[in-house]
Write a protein that holds these residues in place. Sequence first.
Motif, mmCIF file in Angstrom:
data_model
loop_
_atom_site.group_PDB
_atom_site.id
_atom_site.type_symbol
_atom_site.label_atom_id
_atom_site.label_comp_id
_atom_site.label_asym_id
_atom_site.label_seq_id
_atom_site.Cartn_x
_atom_site.Cartn_y
_atom_site.Cartn_z
ATOM 1 N N ARG A 147 0.776 -1.270 -0.154
ATOM 2 C CA ARG A 147 -0.045 0.060 0.010
ATOM 3 C C ARG A 147 0.765 1.151 -0.198
ATOM 4 N NH1 ARG A 147 -4.811 -1.647 4.406
ATOM 5 N NH2 ARG A 147 -5.538 -3.545 3.354
ATOM 6 N N HIS A 148 2.098 1.162 0.535
ATOM 7 C CA HIS A 148 2.824 2.354 0.455
ATOM 8 C C HIS A 148 4.243 2.205 0.013
ATOM 9 C CE1 HIS A 148 -0.381 3.705 3.261
ATOM 10 N NE2 HIS A 148 -0.270 2.629 3.756
ATOM 11 N N PRO A 149 4.546 1.806 -1.357
ATOM 12 C CA PRO A 149 5.727 1.074 -1.895
ATOM 13 C C PRO A 149 6.719 2.299 -1.719
ATOM 14 C CG PRO A 149 4.235 1.614 -3.595
ATOM 15 C CD PRO A 149 3.540 1.771 -2.318
ATOM 16 N N HIS A 150 6.168 3.669 -1.707
ATOM 17 C CA HIS A 150 7.350 4.693 -1.367
ATOM 18 C C HIS A 150 8.106 4.696 0.094
ATOM 19 C CE1 HIS A 150 3.766 6.245 0.608
ATOM 20 N NE2 HIS A 150 4.519 6.930 1.132
ATOM 21 N N VAL A 151 7.541 3.979 0.917
ATOM 22 C CA VAL A 151 8.146 4.073 2.108
ATOM 23 C C VAL A 151 9.501 2.987 2.179
ATOM 24 C CG1 VAL A 151 8.093 3.176 4.614
ATOM 25 C CG2 VAL A 151 6.108 4.234 3.430
ATOM 26 N N VAL A 152 10.491 3.782 2.834
ATOM 27 C CA VAL A 152 11.880 2.915 2.842
ATOM 28 C C VAL A 152 11.784 2.238 4.375
ATOM 29 C CG1 VAL A 152 14.406 3.239 2.957
ATOM 30 C CG2 VAL A 152 12.980 4.538 1.736
ATOM 31 N N ASN A 153 12.173 1.012 4.197
ATOM 32 C CA ASN A 153 12.222 0.226 5.493
ATOM 33 C C ASN A 153 13.697 -0.263 5.913
ATOM 34 O OD1 ASN A 153 9.173 -0.252 5.735
ATOM 35 N ND2 ASN A 153 9.181 -1.231 3.894
ATOM 36 N N ILE A 154 14.166 0.139 7.067
ATOM 37 C CA ILE A 154 15.563 -0.130 7.607
ATOM 38 C C ILE A 154 15.147 -1.019 8.910
ATOM 39 C CG2 ILE A 154 17.402 0.749 8.271
ATOM 40 C CD1 ILE A 154 17.094 3.224 7.053
ATOM 41 N N ASP A 155 16.061 -2.044 9.194
ATOM 42 C CA ASP A 155 16.000 -2.625 10.307
ATOM 43 C C ASP A 155 17.603 -2.849 10.979
ATOM 44 O OD1 ASP A 155 17.082 -4.838 8.823
ATOM 45 O OD2 ASP A 155 15.764 -6.253 9.811
ATOM 46 N N SER A 156 17.710 -2.850 12.162
ATOM 47 C CA SER A 156 19.016 -3.182 13.027
ATOM 48 C C SER A 156 18.898 -4.369 13.766
ATOM 49 C CB SER A 156 19.323 -1.887 13.639
ATOM 50 O OG SER A 156 19.714 -0.881 13.097
ATOM 51 N N THR A 157 19.993 -5.185 13.632
ATOM 52 C CA THR A 157 19.846 -6.527 14.351
ATOM 53 C C THR A 157 21.254 -6.710 15.072
ATOM 54 O OG1 THR A 157 20.711 -7.406 12.440
ATOM 55 C CG2 THR A 157 18.220 -7.604 13.118
ATOM 56 N N HIS A 158 21.255 -7.325 16.341
ATOM 57 C CA HIS A 158 22.403 -7.512 17.190
ATOM 58 C C HIS A 158 22.875 -8.999 17.314
ATOM 59 C CE1 HIS A 158 21.871 -3.093 18.481
ATOM 60 N NE2 HIS A 158 20.698 -3.217 17.978
ATOM 61 N N ILE A 159 22.008 -9.847 17.647
ATOM 62 C CA ILE A 159 22.492 -11.035 17.964
ATOM 63 C C ILE A 159 21.748 -12.211 17.438
ATOM 64 C CG2 ILE A 159 20.994 -10.638 19.892
ATOM 65 C CD1 ILE A 159 22.729 -12.258 21.878
ATOM 66 N N VAL A 160 22.460 -13.163 17.243
ATOM 67 C CA VAL A 160 21.802 -14.582 16.793
ATOM 68 C C VAL A 160 21.385 -15.425 17.720
ATOM 69 C CG1 VAL A 160 21.943 -16.697 15.145
ATOM 70 C CG2 VAL A 160 22.885 -14.430 14.324
ATOM 71 N N GLU A 161 20.202 -15.746 17.995
ATOM 72 C CA GLU A 161 19.679 -16.300 19.301
ATOM 73 C C GLU A 161 20.045 -18.058 18.758
ATOM 74 O OE1 GLU A 161 19.240 -15.343 22.150
ATOM 75 O OE2 GLU A 161 18.514 -13.256 21.795
ATOM 76 N N TYR A 162 20.674 -18.750 19.849
ATOM 77 C CA TYR A 162 20.537 -20.190 19.766
ATOM 78 C C TYR A 162 19.285 -20.718 19.463
ATOM 79 C CZ TYR A 162 25.398 -19.111 21.402
ATOM 80 O OH TYR A 162 26.625 -18.945 21.622
ATOM 81 N N ALA A 163 18.193 -20.596 20.161
ATOM 82 C CA ALA A 163 17.098 -21.257 20.038
ATOM 83 C C ALA A 163 16.209 -21.048 18.725
ATOM 84 C CB ALA A 163 15.896 -20.822 21.074
ATOM 85 N N ASP A 164 16.226 -20.087 18.151
ATOM 86 C CA ASP A 164 15.371 -19.884 16.641
ATOM 87 C C ASP A 164 16.336 -19.251 15.905
ATOM 88 O OD1 ASP A 164 15.052 -17.428 17.946
ATOM 89 O OD2 ASP A 164 12.849 -17.742 18.088
ATOM 90 N N GLY A 165 17.416 -18.579 15.945
ATOM 91 C CA GLY A 165 18.028 -17.543 15.243
ATOM 92 C C GLY A 165 17.818 -16.099 15.605
ATOM 93 N N GLY A 166 16.655 -16.110 16.439
ATOM 94 C CA GLY A 166 16.307 -14.553 16.904
ATOM 95 C C GLY A 166 15.923 -13.559 15.743
#
Length: 393
Positions: A147-166
Amino acid sequence: MKYQIEARRWRKLPARHKFSRLACSRGIFETQKMAPEGRHGGKDPAILIGLHWLDVGGAESLGIDSIQWALDAGLRVFVMVGQEGPERLLAKLPEDPRLQLIRTDRYLPRSQTSAFVSQLIAQENIILTHNHHCVPLYDALPTIKLRHPHVVNIDSTHIVEYADGGYPRISGVWSNFIDHHHVISSDLERFYKERFRVYGSKLVLGRLLDDSRRGAEVAPVRIKAGQKRCRVAFVGRMVHQKRPVVALSIIRRLRAWGKRNGVDFRFDMVGEGPYRGAVEHLLTRYRLADVVHLHPAGTDVPALLGDSDILLVPSSNEGLALVCYEAIEAGCVPICSDVGAQAEICPPETLVAWSPLQAVRDSVAVVQRLLREEGFAETVEVEPARPDAGLAG
């Protein structure tokens, strides 16, 4: 037992959890006309920032910084929270009329999050999203792109969890709906490349060091061979991941060794959480209450590290612990579990085994070398890694 469970989960991780990107039809990016236009009433551009919760943590600390950077850039800021919990960071939100905290964690059913986010984007002229471990915002990505393809999406990640990858695994699965992945370590950079085939400018390495500290002087290592007083610190939430009970086992052995060898140890433990009661019980059981000082979560950690010789980080898992940067800059030697990306900031001589029992033995041995062996402290004197890239820029 928990370590054994973690090791088994880590071995079975690729078979149990999805490690491939969800498909995203190119047609979804060609629906510009579906993006609501003119509904925001000429409002100034805004950003939607998603946090896991408002408690103390590396992702949340970066999220608070991102909020301030967005305000400095002239954006209006909306903050949504994915998980209800302790709110120790609530007071740290900038006091600015352009900032609005939306209590999605308390009042919005998860099934309505995507529709709500879409409406918010349309009404408030949101042009950018930045996700800091917020699962509901990840779930809304298909709706945002449709619905809003003009929106830019960013994410920040820090740590891979042992249980499921986090969160890095969640992020990788949604990668086709995300424009830029920010990671805090080379270890995570390799994770995205090897597991999800994410390359090029879409993947940005930006370490958790402020550019203003790039030229900061690093204090020389404080501990010296032969000294008879030693101050040791532990800083972390009282949860299994930080393993405060393992830290107490290290402290217990150091105290006993110090008594036999004429070394006066003093210990500081900073943090709160569900393991706090167990820590207090063990302090009484081990008769350590007279040498271990417990501090609340809001303690001035840099000041404490400035008076400490050694920092214990016996974590079961880490991304790249920010407190290690602070310790090295303060002249305090961090002794860390060899997990996550800790090897990117700590020399191999100060890395200890993941196994908790071996971690106790290794940590005590490193402290003994620092106090006995001439020149060993100088071999572990390193400058903290400098940021290769920065989100602020």
